[in-house]
Design a protein around this motif. Structure first.
Motif, PDB file in Angstrom:
ATOM      1  N   ALA A 203       0.828  -1.208   0.000  1.00  0.00           N
ATOM      2  CA  ALA A 203       0.000   0.000   0.000  1.00  0.00           C
ATOM      3  C   ALA A 203       0.860   1.254   0.000  1.00  0.00           C
ATOM      4  CB  ALA A 203      -0.934  -0.006   1.205  1.00  0.00           C
ATOM      5  N   GLY A 204       1.971   1.229   0.739  1.00  0.00           N
ATOM      6  CA  GLY A 204       2.859   2.383   0.778  1.00  0.00           C
ATOM      7  C   GLY A 204       3.503   2.656  -0.569  1.00  0.00           C
ATOM      8  N   ASP A 207       0.897   4.151  -2.934  1.00  0.00           N
ATOM      9  CA  ASP A 207       0.582   5.531  -2.569  1.00  0.00           C
ATOM     10  C   ASP A 207       1.713   6.480  -2.968  1.00  0.00           C
ATOM     11  OD1 ASP A 207      -1.072   7.545  -1.032  1.00  0.00           O
ATOM     12  OD2 ASP A 207       0.785   7.620   0.120  1.00  0.00           O
ATOM     13  N   ALA A 210       2.134   7.372  -6.661  1.00  0.00           N
ATOM     14  CA  ALA A 210       1.113   8.273  -7.201  1.00  0.00           C
ATOM     15  C   ALA A 210       1.342   9.729  -6.806  1.00  0.00           C
ATOM     16  CB  ALA A 210      -0.275   7.830  -6.731  1.00  0.00           C
ATOM     17  N   GLN A 211       2.382  10.015  -6.006  1.00  0.00           N
ATOM     18  CA  GLN A 211       2.635  11.371  -5.542  1.00  0.00           C
ATOM     19  C   GLN A 211       3.268  12.229  -6.643  1.00  0.00           C
ATOM     20  OE1 GLN A 211       1.567  12.474  -2.524  1.00  0.00           O
ATOM     21  NE2 GLN A 211       0.676  10.409  -2.383  1.00  0.00           N
ATOM     22  N   ALA A 236       7.606   4.874   1.594  1.00  0.00           N
ATOM     23  CA  ALA A 236       6.728   3.706   1.534  1.00  0.00           C
ATOM     24  C   ALA A 236       6.919   2.788   2.733  1.00  0.00           C
ATOM     25  CB  ALA A 236       6.983   2.927   0.243  1.00  0.00           C
TER      26      ALA A 236
END
Length: 315
Positions: A203-204, A207, A210-211, A236
């Protein structure tokens, strides 16, 4: 700021350990019987038990006994075992060596497995590889420790005879000389904590990728290993690192089961034996040492997390 943070955590941790020790001492008083009853059983008469209680100091008020024990601990003396008459430090030396060995090996195996699997899944979300890794992690997270332990023993140890099924009569030297003893317990202990860590790392990674700053780094030509190590990994791995610090409580129950199934002579087994013997000095020493270790480990992990993910507003 960093020194203040560490000092605050250590002071808070010392208070938590003290409260924990007091609670355990109080709960131990609620157990039926005492060390004199546990050792004498039906063989000792009342006079013999009374004499035994006097020798052990069990005829003193509980508060007096606890304060006396605490005073010795401050000087580095963990006391004397009620059951064996040996120093508590001597009684617990081998159990803590066994548990420390298992914890170290679990960490060495766990970190590369969880991080690599989480990155492999997170770099290609929705792919076949991602689905396989996620499914495997969910399956291992869903199987109770005792079920996994029994299945491994029944199939790999008893049926296929690939690994020893028990640690009965085995010491630390034998474990190091014959690593086959460690395989099955390590699988159970790693599987217990690896599954949630894999999902957190995945998940990290998703995420972070996508930054906007990752997109900007790619536009500037940063890619491959450099992008992963310098930009993705530090951010992450933050949540997974914090989760790693919280696995101690979950590992305790897992260690109890692992030691029970494989007859592993570690701290959990020593604690169970001490409770049966009503051996308060050993019980309190185990709680004290494990509490101190837990506080120290969590403090180090928090420091690592602050290092990896700089705090907002810091210069």
């Amino acid at each position: 700021m960093l020194a203040r943070f560490v000092l605050r955590r250590l002071v808070l941790g010392a208070g938590q350990v003290l409260v924990l020790v007091v609670l355990v001492f109080g709960l131990a008083l609620l157990l039926p019987g005492d060390a004199a009853d546990a050792r004498g059983g039906d063989l000792f008469g009342e006079e013999q038990r009374a004499a035994r209680r006097h020798v052990l100091g069990l005829d003193l008020a509980p508060v007096t006994r606890f304060l006396g024990w605490l005073g010795h601990v401050v000087t580095g003396d963990l006391g004397t075992s009620y059951a064996s008459g040996e120093p508590v430090a001597t009684v617990l030396a081998e159990p803590f060596a066994v548990t420390g060995l298992m914890a170290a090996l679990t960490t060495v195996v766990l970190l590369p497995v969880a991080v690599s699997a989480g990155f492999a899944a997170g770099l290609q979300p929705g792919s076949v590889r991602d689905r396989v890794i996620t499914t495997v992690s969910v399956v291992f997270d869903s199987i109770p420790d005792f079920v996994l332990s029994v299945l491994l023993v029944a199939y790999l140890a008893v049926r296929l005879r690939l690994f020893p099924a028990t640690f009965l009569g085995v010491d630390v030297a034998t474990m190091l000389a014959e690593p086959g003893y460690l395989v099955l317990p390590l699988i159970v202990m790693v599987a217990r904590v690896a599954a949630p860590l894999v999902r957190l790392v995945r998940a990290g990674v998703i995420d972070v990728l996508a930054q906007p700053y990752i997109c900007q780094a790619r536009r500037l030509g940063v890619g491959g290993v450099s992008l992963l190590l310098r930009h993705v990994a530090p951010n992450a791995l933050g949540p997974a690192l914090q989760e790693l610090g919280r696995t101690g409580d979950g590992l305790l129950s897992g260690v109890l089961i692992v030691e029970a199934v494989f007859v592993l002579p570690g701290v959990a087994s020593a604690l169970i034996q001490a409770i049966g013997d009503r051996d308060q000095p050993v019980i309190l020493a185990i709680v004290l040492i494990t509490g101190v270790v837990a506080i120290a480990v969590n403090t180090l992990i928090d420091l690592a997390g602050r290092r990896m993910v700089p705090q907002r507003g810091s210069s």
